[in-house]
Each structure stands twice: as structure tokens, then as C-alpha cells.
Enzyme design. Structure first.
Site, PDB file in Angstrom:
ATOM      1  N   PHE A   8       0.810  -1.223   0.000  1.00  0.00           N
ATOM      2  CA  PHE A   8       0.000   0.000   0.000  1.00  0.00           C
ATOM      3  C   PHE A   8       0.838   1.264   0.000  1.00  0.00           C
ATOM      4  CE2 PHE A   8       0.819  -0.187   4.527  1.00  0.00           C
ATOM      5  CZ  PHE A   8       0.626   1.090   5.016  1.00  0.00           C
ATOM      6  N   LYS A   9       2.075   1.179   0.457  1.00  0.00           N
ATOM      7  CA  LYS A   9       2.916   2.384   0.526  1.00  0.00           C
ATOM      8  C   LYS A   9       3.169   2.986  -0.863  1.00  0.00           C
ATOM      9  CE  LYS A   9       3.430   1.588   4.966  1.00  0.00           C
ATOM     10  NZ  LYS A   9       4.629   1.328   5.714  1.00  0.00           N
TER      11      LYS A   9
END
Length: 463
Positions: A109-110
Site C-alpha cells: 500500500f505504501k
């Protein structure tokens, strides 16, 4: 929109200044001067947009010192690197919706925030001719996403600290196989909290920070939080449309409070009734679970687990939420954080716990529960969870009610093949891109958990 410090000791900054500042000079975290509340007309407009258009419109609430066309170009370039047109698709799996945040270059998700931030850094640096050195700590995924966001970019060097042998093998490979000249991976002999403490203390050395033009890429950087807000809006609109409802709940696996804090801000912007609660899910490193349920924010010992990105005891973004919890009072926030620094604990009374529980519900998961959740969820739905997403799904099962729940899938299961294979009882098939990592040369330095040693390394390699 201007930006202020949670501790009140900083002159107001523009968005561009905020991007490069990272930690506020007074030791606080940078937040927008106000969080806008959206009208029904604004919400309706946002609901009809593509992901890229939605990002542009959300960012415009917080950025007023960049031309719209310039911002649009950065957004479009950032999300071209994702493996799906929707960027963060929402899929139904059994009783829940899964918000898939792992379609970027490093399968976590980063990437959603750091692809944007990397391109934003490059654009602003080319405008000014300045150079920066990015300093960050990672518990697993931030490091590789940050590196992939800025690798090979002009006028930037990046130094990423991670806990040596305390991240998954694939997470380490994703960092260490990036051998670009401007990338430096520092394997620290300690925990993530050690890495994070080193980074924060270096940023507090204002002379060193200014001399080497240090900036943050951790979620202490406001632009990270802002970029993560977009996918909450996106998922809210998709699920409301499919279900014919106006209320949903998000279940968020979190250790550092950054991802769920983005959700908290979206909840404020939409109006609390549209997202009645956020489920805060932790592993056995449960400081945030204890905070929500018992008003106990006290430091424990970091326990290595099979969900290593959450093996954290001091949550970087907690101070931002604390500021709002304390009535947006910077002096109270400063006093509380100074007390935590000296006593390693904050205690909240029953009235305050009730206020916290208006925003959050919280559950935690043991290793056995994580493995069991991966196995049973696959048996029930055919969907394979990574060990962090499984923490969120376990919590969602506990708090299941009539309102649709969206579980944030923070990483692809292939980033944790040993754990997922063990849970499923068969070998997980890895994507070809990840298989190739095992054959590539690596570049990293092992250093003790020492501020002086990290500073010495930066001094020799900084741009």
C-alpha cells in the site's frame, strides 16, 4: 491552506514547504490548519470521478501553491506504474469488501503515496535546483516503496533504515536489490522502533538536518497521509454504489497509525455518520489496541511476529490524532508527548476513552489467529490474504454488523510466502517479478543502532 505543528512552535508553512520539512522544527508533526467538511454537493461530485481525478480534487483541498495542470501531470505519472487501471480496486470476498492496495511496483500500500511523493520531490527540486537527502525508517514496506519512488531521480539521495533480519526476505530483497547510486539501504542491528528513534533524533538535530538538507519520506511527511486519503474516498464511493447505502466501516491493520489516520481525516471530511467507526487492528504489538480499549498508551517490548510491518510500539502518527483528541490544543499535545518521552506511558480517563471509542473500535490478533484467518478465509472465499490483511479481517469478523465493512489489503501475499504457505498448507505461487528478486545482486550496509554511526554514513554519501 497553511500548515502548522501539533506542538504550536512553528511558523505556518505552505504545502511546498511542508513537503520538504518532514518533522516540524519543534519536534511536532505537521498538519493542515483546518480539515474541510464537504457539502453533499461536493461529495456527489467526488463520487463520479476516476481515481486520478479523485486524487486531484482531494489534493486541491490541501494544496494551493501549485498549478492544477502541474499537479495533474504528477498524479497521472505516478499511477501509470500500477498494474490496474483502477489503481486500488475494491473486490467482494465473502462477507467483506477487500480494498486492494498492492498493485504498485513493490506490491504494498505504501506505493500509493510514495510513487506520488517521489515524482513530487523530483518536480519541486528541478524547479529550484536544490538537492535533498531523504532519511526514513521502515518496518518492511515503506522502504522499498520509497526507494522505488525516487531511484535514479536527479538531486536526491535516499537513506532507508530497517531492522536487520526482522523484515520478511522478500521485503529485504525489494530494498537491497535496488543498486542505483542514489540508494542506500542501512540494516540496523535492532528493532523498527530503534530505527525510527534514530531518524527522529537526527531530524531534531536542526543544524545537521539543514546542513544535509534532510527530508522525511515516512508517514510523518504530511504528503504521505494526504495521498493515502484518496483510496478511502474511492472505496467509500464504490461500496456505497454497489450496496445502495451511505454508511460503511473500514478495518485497518496498523502499527504506525498513519494509514488509519488518513481514514480518520476522510471520516471528518465526509461527516462522521457516513463512516460510523474505524476498526483499528493490531498484532501482538498492541499499544494502539490498549489505547483504544483501555486508555493505556504505554511502551512495551517489541515482539517479532509473522506480520512484521506492524512490529511497532511507538506509533509515529499517534501525535496527530492526539492533537485532535485534545481539542486541537498544541500546548496540551506538547505536554502529553513530553510526558510520554520521559515516562514511556500516557493514561486516559474514562471520559477520554469514550471519546476515543466514538472514532475507533480495536482488536488484536495472535500469530495462531493470523494463520487461522488466512486458512479459513481462503477456504470460505478462495481469496488469499497476506498476514497483515489477515489481522484486519480477523478484527472485521469480530465487529461484523449490518453495515458493509471494507478491509484494507495492505500487501500482496507473495511478499510473505513462507507465512502464507504455512497457513494454507501448500506452496504459494509467486509472481515472476518477485521470483526474479532472488537472483539479483544486493547492496546494503549493516550498522549498529547508533545515531552517530548513521550520521557518519550520511555525511559520506549525501548529495
Amino acid at each position: 491552506m497553511k500548515y502548522i505543528s501539533t506542538r504550536g512552535g512553528m511558523e505556518k508553512l505552505s504545502f511546498k514547504q511542508t513537503v520538504f520539512e518532514g518533522l516540524a522544527p519543534d519536534g511536532g508533526l505537521i498538519i493542515p490548519e483546518k480539515v474541510p467538511t464537504l457539502s453533499p454537493e461536493e461529495i456527489k461530485h467526488l463520487s463520479s470521478l476516476s481515481y486520478q481525478e479523485l486524487a486531484l480534487n482531494v489534493f486541491r483541498y490541501f494544496i494551493d501553491d501549485m498549478p492544477e495542470e502541474e499537479l495533474k501531470e504528477i498524479i497521472d505519472r505516478s499511477y501509470q506504474t500500477f498494474r490496474t487501471k483502477e489503481v486500488t480496486p475494491v473486490v467482494k470476498a465473502g462477507d467483506f469488501y477487500i480494498l486492494e492496495l498492492f498493485h504498485g511496483p513493490t506490491w504494498a500500500f505504501k506505493d500509493v503515496a510514495l510513487q506520488f511523493l517521489g515524482n513530487l520531490f523530483e518536480k519541486l527540486l528541478l524547479e529550484t535546483g536544490k538537492k535533498i537527502n531523504i532519511l526514513g525508517a521502515t518496518s518492511g514496506d515503506t522502504g522499498s516503496a520509497a526507494i522505488y519512488g525516487v531511484r535514479g531521480k536527479k538531486n536526491i539521495a535516499i537513506f532507508i533504515l530497517y531492522p536487520y533480519k526482522r523484515v520478511s526476505e522478500v521485503q529485504a530483497l525489494m530494498m537491497n536489490t535496488v543498486t542505483d547510486e542514489n540508494v542506500f539501504n542501512l540494516a540496523i542491528e535492532g528493532t523498527f522502533d530503534d530505527c525510527q528513534a534514530i531518524v527522529k533524533k537526527i531530524f531534531m538535530d536542526l543544524e545537521f538536518k539543514r546542513k544535509y538538507r534532510l527530508t522525511a519520506i515516512n508517514s510523518i511527511n504530511w504528503a504521505r497521509v494526504m495521498a493515502q486519503m484518496v483510496y478511502y474516498f474511492w472505496a467509500y464511493f464504490r461500496v456505497c454504489e454497489k450496496e445502495g447505502v451511505e454508511k460503511i466501516i473500514f478495518s485497518v491493520p496498523t502499527g504506525n497509525f498513519g494509514d488509519i489516520f488518513a481514514g480518520y481525516l476522510v471520516r471528518r471530511m465526509l461527516g462522521n455518520e457516513r463512516i460510523p467507526k474505524l476498526i483499528l487492528a493490531t498484532n501482538e504489538n498492541d499499544i494502539l489496541y490498549r489505547f483504544v480499549n483501555f486508555g493505556d498508551y504505554s511502551l512495551g517490548t517489541v515482539k517479532p511476529t509473522i506480520s512484521p510491518s506492524m512490529d511497532i510500539q511507538v506509533a509515529s502518527n499517534f501525535e496527530r490524532y492526539l492533537y485532535y483528541l485534545l481539542g486541537e490544543d498544541p500546548e496540551k499535545t506538547k505536554q502529553a508527548m513530553e510526558r510520554f518521552a520521559s515516562e514511556k506511558a500516557l493514561r486516559f480517563d474514562q471520559e477520554m476513552i469514550e471519546r476515543i471509542q466514538q472514532d475507533f473500535m480495536s482488536d488484536r490478533a495472535t500469530e495462531e489467529e493470523i494463520l487461522s484467518t488466512i486458512k479459513t478465509f481462503y477456504q470460505e472465499t478462495g481469496y488469499i490474504l497476506d498476514p497483515h490483511t489477515a489481522v484486519g479481517v480477523k478484527a472485521a469478523k469480530r465487529f461484523k454488523e449490518d453495515i458493509p465493512i471494507v478491509c484494507l489489503a495492505t500487501a500482496h501475499p507473495a511478499k510473505f510466502p513462507e507465512t502464507v504457505s504455512k497457513a494454507l498448507g501448500f506452496e504459494l505461487d509467486l509472481p515472476l517479478e518477485i521470483k526474479k528478486l532472488y537472483q539479483l545482486p544486493q547492496k546494503y550496509e549493516v550498522l549498529p543502532a547508533s545515531i552517530s554511526k548513521v550520521k557518519e554514513f550520511i555525511e559520506t554519501k549525501a548529495v
